[in-house]
Scaffold this motif. Structure first.
Motif, mmCIF file in Angstrom:
data_model
loop_
_atom_site.group_PDB
_atom_site.id
_atom_site.type_symbol
_atom_site.label_atom_id
_atom_site.label_comp_id
_atom_site.label_asym_id
_atom_site.label_seq_id
_atom_site.Cartn_x
_atom_site.Cartn_y
_atom_site.Cartn_z
ATOM 1 N N GLY A 60 -9.623 20.053 -18.968
ATOM 2 C CA GLY A 60 -8.235 19.682 -19.095
ATOM 3 C C GLY A 60 -7.923 18.570 -18.015
ATOM 4 N N GLY A 61 -6.497 18.343 -18.163
ATOM 5 C CA GLY A 61 -6.096 17.233 -17.154
ATOM 6 C C GLY A 61 -4.462 17.369 -17.070
ATOM 7 N N LEU A 62 -4.014 16.921 -15.902
ATOM 8 C CA LEU A 62 -2.690 16.878 -15.669
ATOM 9 C C LEU A 62 -2.231 15.566 -15.201
ATOM 10 C CD1 LEU A 62 0.084 18.436 -15.510
ATOM 11 C CD2 LEU A 62 -0.603 18.985 -13.049
ATOM 12 N N ASP A 63 -1.327 14.705 -15.686
ATOM 13 C CA ASP A 63 -0.776 13.583 -15.149
ATOM 14 C C ASP A 63 0.729 13.552 -15.208
ATOM 15 O OD1 ASP A 63 -2.498 10.935 -16.491
ATOM 16 O OD2 ASP A 63 -3.401 13.208 -16.653
ATOM 17 N N TYR A 64 1.159 12.872 -13.979
ATOM 18 C CA TYR A 64 2.555 12.651 -13.874
ATOM 19 C C TYR A 64 2.548 11.073 -13.680
ATOM 20 C CZ TYR A 64 7.091 12.425 -11.150
ATOM 21 O OH TYR A 64 8.096 12.182 -10.782
ATOM 22 N N GLU A 65 3.917 10.442 -14.289
ATOM 23 C CA GLU A 65 4.083 9.210 -14.340
ATOM 24 C C GLU A 65 5.495 9.012 -14.037
ATOM 25 O OE1 GLU A 65 3.558 5.113 -16.941
ATOM 26 O OE2 GLU A 65 2.891 7.122 -17.876
ATOM 27 N N ILE A 66 5.867 8.180 -13.056
ATOM 28 C CA ILE A 66 7.378 7.705 -12.827
ATOM 29 C C ILE A 66 7.426 6.191 -12.815
ATOM 30 C CG2 ILE A 66 6.930 7.975 -10.384
ATOM 31 C CD1 ILE A 66 9.929 8.803 -10.338
ATOM 32 N N SER A 67 8.379 5.598 -13.388
ATOM 33 C CA SER A 67 8.854 4.158 -13.652
ATOM 34 C C SER A 67 10.251 4.189 -12.694
ATOM 35 C CB SER A 67 8.734 3.673 -14.809
ATOM 36 O OG SER A 67 9.744 4.434 -15.711
ATOM 37 N N PHE A 68 10.176 2.863 -12.023
ATOM 38 C CA PHE A 68 11.356 2.677 -11.250
ATOM 39 C C PHE A 68 11.459 0.979 -10.883
ATOM 40 C CE2 PHE A 68 7.846 4.088 -8.735
ATOM 41 C CZ PHE A 68 7.765 3.063 -7.592
ATOM 42 N N ASN A 69 12.225 0.888 -9.913
ATOM 43 C CA ASN A 69 12.503 -0.554 -9.399
ATOM 44 C C ASN A 69 12.936 -1.362 -10.800
ATOM 45 O OD1 ASN A 69 12.467 -2.889 -7.963
ATOM 46 N ND2 ASN A 69 10.358 -3.299 -7.901
ATOM 47 N N GLU A 70 13.831 -0.868 -11.660
ATOM 48 C CA GLU A 70 14.442 -1.425 -12.899
ATOM 49 C C GLU A 70 13.014 -1.588 -13.843
ATOM 50 O OE1 GLU A 70 16.286 -5.327 -11.902
ATOM 51 O OE2 GLU A 70 18.131 -4.089 -11.060
ATOM 52 N N ASN A 71 12.106 -0.719 -13.750
ATOM 53 C CA ASN A 71 11.177 -0.708 -14.869
ATOM 54 C C ASN A 71 9.967 -1.653 -14.457
ATOM 55 O OD1 ASN A 71 10.904 1.411 -16.698
ATOM 56 N ND2 ASN A 71 10.854 -0.164 -18.532
ATOM 57 N N LEU A 72 10.036 -2.199 -13.217
ATOM 58 C CA LEU A 72 8.920 -3.211 -12.955
ATOM 59 C C LEU A 72 7.682 -2.424 -12.257
ATOM 60 C CD1 LEU A 72 11.135 -5.766 -11.230
ATOM 61 C CD2 LEU A 72 10.114 -5.822 -13.550
ATOM 62 N N THR A 73 7.975 -1.222 -11.871
ATOM 63 C CA THR A 73 6.841 -0.517 -11.158
ATOM 64 C C THR A 73 6.655 0.826 -11.672
ATOM 65 O OG1 THR A 73 7.522 -1.668 -9.057
ATOM 66 C CG2 THR A 73 6.053 0.307 -8.810
ATOM 67 N N SER A 74 5.348 1.305 -11.649
ATOM 68 C CA SER A 74 5.104 2.856 -12.290
ATOM 69 C C SER A 74 4.193 3.181 -11.407
ATOM 70 C CB SER A 74 4.647 2.808 -13.597
ATOM 71 O OG SER A 74 3.764 2.130 -14.134
ATOM 72 N N ILE A 75 4.057 4.578 -11.173
ATOM 73 C CA ILE A 75 2.932 5.150 -10.393
ATOM 74 C C ILE A 75 2.543 6.368 -11.452
ATOM 75 C CG2 ILE A 75 2.304 6.577 -8.538
ATOM 76 C CD1 ILE A 75 4.270 5.114 -6.821
ATOM 77 N N ASN A 76 1.172 6.608 -11.549
ATOM 78 C CA ASN A 76 0.558 7.552 -12.219
ATOM 79 C C ASN A 76 -0.326 8.284 -11.568
ATOM 80 O OD1 ASN A 76 -2.014 8.052 -14.270
ATOM 81 N ND2 ASN A 76 0.006 8.931 -14.955
ATOM 82 N N ALA A 77 -0.231 9.819 -11.108
ATOM 83 C CA ALA A 77 -1.037 10.694 -10.600
ATOM 84 C C ALA A 77 -1.704 11.484 -11.356
ATOM 85 C CB ALA A 77 -0.132 10.976 -9.261
ATOM 86 N N TYR A 78 -2.913 11.723 -11.129
ATOM 87 C CA TYR A 78 -3.460 12.588 -12.252
ATOM 88 C C TYR A 78 -4.623 13.361 -11.515
ATOM 89 C CZ TYR A 78 -6.637 8.521 -11.796
ATOM 90 O OH TYR A 78 -7.462 7.749 -11.521
ATOM 91 N N VAL A 79 -4.994 14.675 -11.990
ATOM 92 C CA VAL A 79 -6.082 15.271 -11.823
ATOM 93 C C VAL A 79 -6.699 15.788 -13.040
ATOM 94 C CG1 VAL A 79 -5.370 16.121 -9.523
ATOM 95 C CG2 VAL A 79 -4.657 17.466 -11.627
ATOM 96 N N ALA A 80 -7.921 15.906 -13.077
ATOM 97 C CA ALA A 80 -8.629 16.203 -14.427
ATOM 98 C C ALA A 80 -10.108 16.955 -14.069
ATOM 99 C CB ALA A 80 -8.950 15.196 -15.241
ATOM 100 N N GLY A 81 -10.724 17.788 -15.106
ATOM 101 C CA GLY A 81 -11.694 18.561 -14.641
ATOM 102 C C GLY A 81 -12.299 19.201 -15.871
ATOM 103 N N GLN A 82 -13.673 19.593 -15.553
ATOM 104 C CA GLN A 82 -14.275 20.409 -16.822
ATOM 105 C C GLN A 82 -15.205 21.482 -15.938
ATOM 106 O OE1 GLN A 82 -17.629 20.732 -17.874
ATOM 107 N NE2 GLN A 82 -18.330 19.381 -16.272
#
Length: 808
Positions: free
Chosen positions: A381-403
């Motif tokens: 499985g996996g867990l992803d978090y994404e946020i965009s800002f700076n008038e949609n010019l910038t986004s950050i995606n943090a994630y963990v996954a494993g099996q």
């Protein structure tokens, strides 16, 4: 090294958005503090007069958007005052843009009429650059294997589907357990990186059987990038990358099916699949659940029995060519959007598989004369978090996954009289085997975590540039042991990687992609830097020229096939690693032209790609003799190897009535110097084993009416060299054999019956796989067979029928 990478990533974040650490309110919260403008838009989205529910409607360049409801209507309120571009899109349709001007206190009606796509030629893809963009605008070729193709070829799992992609070939490599490998552009399975939802949690152990363990109903689409991908995905992406993207919840729907397969009239195969997806009215929470069950009997095909005079007799031997399979899978994809600019995704899958091949008896595995038994329990499985800002010019995606994989297994031979000189020796061997049979245990854990940062520059030397950076950590541990064979693998791999990428659209015609990745692997003394450069030239709207260069590496570790214990030469073969094994390095170049000409009623196109990969210190298996249990091999660095070739892909669609897709690969895979596979044949071969110089596929789908469909598909495989170990070297020697070329032709028919009062439909389907019934006929019989001597189609002629109930 690790601290330096972390500091660099913090500096990247600060440069992209210096005020990020100070700002506490999200853009959405700031917008909520503004007074309402009462500038509204409402309307509907249709195609050919029919409303499209759940289509996306949004303001270009912002986080403002919504989806149409079940009736195909939408509303947007309190838009920012000024001129905007409104976009409507839905899967299977061409997106449409309309210009509007939002005025305070005024409500506009804006309706969309979407045009259905004859073929999906310009989907959004993510694998080539780790950012979403259209296929025709991606600097590297990304092929997409969608649900419709998986359905047309009646693929029960992803292994059966991947054969229908250009440059790809799925092979079955063991006569007893039927483990599979994916070859990309002539390179074996361990040269390809398989991702699950963009995460490399497909461990070397799962690589043995995982392609068959993932059911097709779990898949939304499969993205394929051929050629070196180490600049983005690190070790093991030399041959290419396959990204299995699981189903995404888009609307309230269900889909259930049952299929029965008769394998050459001798074995039964039953499959049940089910999916259900749910989305709330606000469209900010959704989930899709899937289940799958398969129960397949063993199948025994005619093979060759070696005689004392060196001749062979063709007969069935009550030893399986297809193992017994029982698969149970369950999983889910869930998402939550707390605000317009944030998204949280969770996916998980639980898989159980029982696999048994060998002598077909109803007893414990160690009581069979020869058998392999595998019991897998897999949770991933996996867990992803994404946020965009700076008038949609910038986004950050943090994630963990494993099996996590727990495997119980058995690989063994029952002692028999003709193998011992005296009755006392036989009695001792039987006693030892029964009192301490060679059962083994495998524990495998894979974990990954990382952060990606994307930032858009809209005024970059007269063009636009998407900057991507990231850092990730991957840990894999595999402990595999069979105490009775003195066999043990205790391998821990740890890799921390940092990558930077520039996707510079110089103008409307040219795009330059440059990237570099640095990896610090615990089995290597120094970090490895892997660069990549790609250039895209777009000639008008229907032709793209691409060129790519990149480097890559494989760490000195055990990969999927190294973890497979096979039968050969009347015993059990095992593989060990050379203590001085060093990393393998690659240098890859490719170039391609892609052409698609759409008209009102038809579309046709082709892709021609040339590829060249050089492998330095290439890995190979060197025979080191044998012991009382069987053959021994050591994984070593060998001479430089070169893989080169051409892949041609063609496609056409006429008015949605008929569609054809086909691919053909011509290639060569050779070492610069010959390597040996047998002690007694020191001159060896330069050719890669199991690597045909020609292979291809074709899929023709005809839909003469809305309710009736016909699909005809074929797979062609040219001849290849194989190392063949004799069941008895006193009767016949070990030798190199060249296989015959072969093809598979399959047919599927489907008829759909609408059930309008419950908004559903019933599909009745059936067909024949491998109509000509070509199946390898020169495989060995009985317990001393060479189980690795396997090259033919995955299964003989198979008739199947099924029923499917789904919502519409």
């Amino acid at each position: 090294m690790t601290n330096n990478i972390v500091y660099i990533m913090i500096a990247m974040v600060a440069m992209i958005n210096p005020g990020m650490a100070l700002a506490q309110a999200t853009p959405t919260e700031v917008e909520l503090q503004k007074p309402p403008t009462d500038a509204n838009v409402f309307g509907d989205v249709k195609s050919e007069g029919e409303h499209i529910p759940y289509a996306n409607v949004y303001v270009k360049g912002t986080n403002i958007g919504t989806s149409t409801d079940e009736t195909g209507h939408y509303t947007l309120i309190n838009l920012p005052v000024g001129k905007h571009t409104l976009i409507a899109k839905f899967i299977g349709y061409k997106e449409q843009e309309k210009q509007i001007e939002a005025v305070p206190g005024k409500t506009l009606m804006v309706n969309f009429e979407l045009e259905g796509e004859l073929m999906s030629l310009d989907e959004l893809v993510v694998t080539g650059t780790k950012t979403f963009q259209r296929k025709t605008q991606a600097p590297v070729i990304v092929n997409v294997l969608g649900k419709n193709t998986l359905k047309a070829v009646d693929a029960t799992n992803i292994a059966e589907g991947l054969n229908f992609q250009p440059g790809l070939r799925v092979e079955t490599d063991c006569q007893t357990c039927n483990y599979t490998q994916l070859r990309m552009n002539g390179l074996g399975g361990s040269y390809s990186q398989i991702l699950i939802n963009s995460r490399p949690i497909f461990s070397p152990l799962i690589g043995l059987y995982g392609l068959e363990q993932i059911p097709a109903n779990m898949v939304e689409r499969i993205e394929v990038v051929r050629g070196g991908g180490s600049a983005l995905y690190g070790s093991s992406a030399i041959g290419g990358t396959v990204n299995v993207i699981t189903q995404i919840p888009q609307k309230n729907a269900y889909d259930m099916s049952y299929a029965y397969h008769s394998i050459n009239g001798r074995a039964n195969d039953n499959m049940i699949n089910g999916n259900i997806s749910m989305v709330n009215k606000k469209r900010n929470v959704g989930a899709v659940l899937f289940v799958s069950h398969r129960d397949r009997e063993q199948y025994d095909h005619e093979g060759l029995t070696l005689q004392p005079d060196g001749t062979y007799i063709k007969e069935r031997d009550n030893y399986s060519e297809l193992p017994k399979l029982i698969n149970n899978s369950f999983g889910a994809n869930l998402f939550f959007k707390p605000t317009m600019n944030q998204k949280l995704e969770l996916n998980f899958t639980s898989m159980y598989e029982y696999r048994y091949g060998g002598e077909m008896i109803d007893k414990l595995a160690h009581l069979a004369k020869q058998s392999e038994e595998r019991i897998h329990h897999i949770l991933m499985g996996g867990l992803d978090y994404e946020i965009s800002f700076n008038e949609n010019l910038t986004s950050i995606n943090a994630y963990v996954a494993g099996q996590k994989t727990d495997r119980d297994h058995y690989t063994g031979l029952y002692p028999e009289e003709d193998e011992y000189d005296t009755e006392a020796e036989l009695e001792d061997a039987v006693y030892e085997h029964l009192s301490n049979p060679p059962y083994g245990k495998t524990d495998n854990t894979t974990m990954q975590g990382g952060v990606n940062i994307n930032h858009s520059l809209y005024d970059f030397f007269s063009g636009t540039n998407m900057l991507t950076g990231g850092i990730e950590y991957i840990y894999d541990e595999v402990i595999d042991s069979i105490p009775q064979y003195d066999y043990e693998i205790d391998q821990q791999t740890k890799n921390i990687g940092m990558f930077l990428q520039s996707d510079w659209k110089i103008n409307g015609d040219f795009t330059l992609l440059t990237g570099v990745r640095a990896d610090k692997h615990n089995l290597l003394d120094k970090p490895i830097v892997s660069p990549r450069v790609s250039l895209l030239y777009r000639l008008k709207d229907y032709t793209q020229f691409r060129a790519t260069w990149g480097t890559g590496f494989r760490a000195p570790q055990a990969f999927d096939s190294d973890l497979h214990i096979a039968f050969a030469g009347g015993g059990v073969s095992r593989i060990s690693l050379d203590p001085d094994l060093d990393a393998e390095h690659s240098n890859s170049v490719s170039g391609s032209v892609n052409f698609d000409l759409p008209t009102e009623r038809y579309i046709f196109g082709f892709t021609l790609e040339g590829f060249y990969t050089q492998l330095k210190d290439a890995f190979y298996l060197h025979p080191t003799g044998s012991d009382s249990r069987g053959e021994l091999f050591e994984k070593r660095n060998g001479p430089t190897a070169v893989v080169k070739g051409l892949t041609l892909e063609g496609r056409a669609n006429y008015n949605k009535l008929a569609q054809i897709e086909a691919g053909y690969t011509l290639q060569s895979s050779k070492y610069k110097e010959a390597i040996t596979h047998f002690d007694e044949i020191p001159e060896g071969k330069r050719d890669f084993m199991r690597s045909p110089n020609q292979y291809g596929y074709a899929v023709l789908t005809v839909t003469p009416t809305k309710n009736f469909s016909v699909s005809l598909n074929s797979i062609y495989t040219g001849s290849m060299w194989l190392a063949k170990f004799s069941p008895n070297e006193d009767w016949a020697p070990n030798e190199y054999r060249k296989s015959s070329k072969f093809g598979e032709l399959s047919l599927k028919l489907g008829y759909t019956i609408p059930v309008e009062n419950v908004d559903s439909e019933i599909e009745l389907f059936g067909g024949i796989k491998n109509i000509t019934n070509y199946f390898q006929s020169d495989s060995d019989n009985y317990k001393n067979r060479d189980s690795d001597y396997m090259y033919g189609p995955a299964q003989p002629r198979t008739f199947y029928v099924g029923i499917r109930l789904k919502s519409i």
